[in-house]
Design a protein around this motif. Structure first.
Motif, PDB file in Angstrom:
ATOM      1  N   ASP A 161      16.276  43.112  47.315  1.00 40.85           N
ATOM      2  CA  ASP A 161      15.135  43.866  47.842  1.00 40.85           C
ATOM      3  C   ASP A 161      14.214  42.890  48.585  1.00 40.85           C
ATOM      4  O   ASP A 161      13.589  42.021  47.974  1.00 40.85           O
ATOM      5  N   SER A 163      11.406  43.333  49.967  1.00 36.16           N
ATOM      6  CA  SER A 163       9.979  43.470  49.696  1.00 36.16           C
ATOM      7  C   SER A 163       9.522  42.606  48.530  1.00 36.16           C
ATOM      8  O   SER A 163       8.326  42.378  48.358  1.00 36.16           O
ATOM      9  N   LYS A 164      10.481  42.098  47.731  1.00 31.08           N
ATOM     10  CA  LYS A 164      10.132  41.284  46.569  1.00 31.08           C
ATOM     11  C   LYS A 164      10.286  39.786  46.808  1.00 31.08           C
ATOM     12  O   LYS A 164      10.154  39.003  45.879  1.00 31.08           O
ATOM     13  N   GLN A 169       5.549  43.661  54.931  1.00 29.12           N
ATOM     14  CA  GLN A 169       6.040  45.017  54.765  1.00 29.12           C
ATOM     15  C   GLN A 169       6.471  45.632  56.091  1.00 29.12           C
ATOM     16  O   GLN A 169       7.400  46.445  56.140  1.00 29.12           O
TER      17      GLN A 169
END
Length: 321
Positions: A161, A163-164, A169
């Motif tokens: 992922d 976004s982690k 974003q």
């Protein structure tokens, strides 16, 4: 009665005329390349495919369709004047989707191959020129990357992922992020072949007289590697890079087929196959067209690489010079 002795210059001219005109290295390369008919046909096919893929917006405008517009009332339609290859399971024009998918697959293959070639060239130059402990360290690292199970590793990395991991974003939510990620991941594991080839060529080249002369004149190591060694070993790099493009396109297609590569709505031949796997009996064309393009493109790059390998063989060039 013997004739009068001829001047040495005239004898040299007659000998040169008897041997025929001297060909340049470029002329010898093209003559040998055009003898490889499969490579020539593959090059023409790839050029036509690239031009057709680049013209996807023009084809879209001429047909008056939107490649991303869903029209469920016209799903799985047969070929017609409005849709030359029919429509897919969501009513989108299949020809336009294939052309846009060709853009993505070709960009991924070429970009990843070029990035991997740059990484492998830097590793191989440093290992071959400096030698010693640096050579041992870089080559053991290369062996470690070769020993990795590439496909399971790519599947794991592609499932991370983004976004982690601290990325913005806006980048994570963009349509092109999956393309950038695939190019980066494949480049990070696909440089080992070029690194080994460049190392071997550098070990041979650094003992040549012109390299020794450059060292004696005080040239720095980066200048010697980039100016004197690299231009003389570019042939195996070109061949290895060309041969790797087909494998990279196939690898991207596998990842996209598994749902971990290029993500919709951005089309690629791999994710088009994913969407068509449940419709193979109802609409076989949805799987046949992207599968055939993957097959033909991979084969074409392999034949092109074989032709370049034959044409750039230094022993063959010297024998025809």
């Amino acid at each position: 009665m013997t004739g009068a002795p001829q001047p040495p210059g005239l004898l040299a001219a007659e000998a040169a005329h008897a041997q025929g005109p001297t060909l340049t290295v470029r002329q010898i390369f093209w003559r040998r390349f055009f003898r490889h008919r499969l490579a020539v046909c593959s090059l023409l096919f790839l050029i036509l495919l690239a031009l057709a893929s680049a013209a996807a917006p023009l084809v879209e405008a001429l047909l008056g369709v939107d490649g991303n517009q869903v029209d469920l009332f016209n799903a799985k339609q047969p070929p017609s004047a409005a849709h030359p290859l029919g429509t897919d399971e969501l009513g989108r024009d299949l020809l336009v989707r294939l052309l846009y998918g060709g853009q993505v697959s070709l960009v991924v293959g070429l970009a990843a191959a070029l990035c991997a070639a740059v990484i492998g060239t830097l590793f191989g130059l440093a290992a071959g020129y400096y030698g010693g402990r640096l050579d041992a360290l870089l080559m053991r690292f290369t062996d470690g990357v070769i020993a990795l199970p590439i496909l399971p590793l790519l599947i794991i990395l592609a499932a991370v992922d983004l976004s982690k991991v601290g990325l913005p974003q806006e980048l994570v939510s963009s349509e092109s992020v999956s393309l950038y990620r695939i190019v980066l991941l494949i480049a990070l594991v696909g440089w080992t072949t070029v690194a080994r080839l460049v190392r071997g060529a550098t070990l041979s080249m650094k003992t040549r007289e012109f390299v020794r002369a450059a060292e004696a004149l005080g040239a720095t190591a980066p200048r010697i590697m980039l100016v004197h060694i690299l231009p003389n070993i570019v042939s195996p790099i070109i061949v290895a890079t060309t041969l790797s493009v087909g494998g990279i396109i196939l690898l991207e297609s596998v990842l996209s087929f598994l749902g971990l590569g290029i993500q919709p709505p951005l089309p690629s031949w791999g994710n088009m196959l994913t969407s068509a796997q449940e419709l193979i009996w109802d609409a076989p064309a949805l799987a046949i067209y992207p599968g055939a393009l993957i097959f033909l493109t991979v084969i074409a790059f392999n034949f092109l690489g074989d032709g370049l390998q034959d044409a750039l063989d230094p022993r063959a060039l010297q024998s025809e010079d």
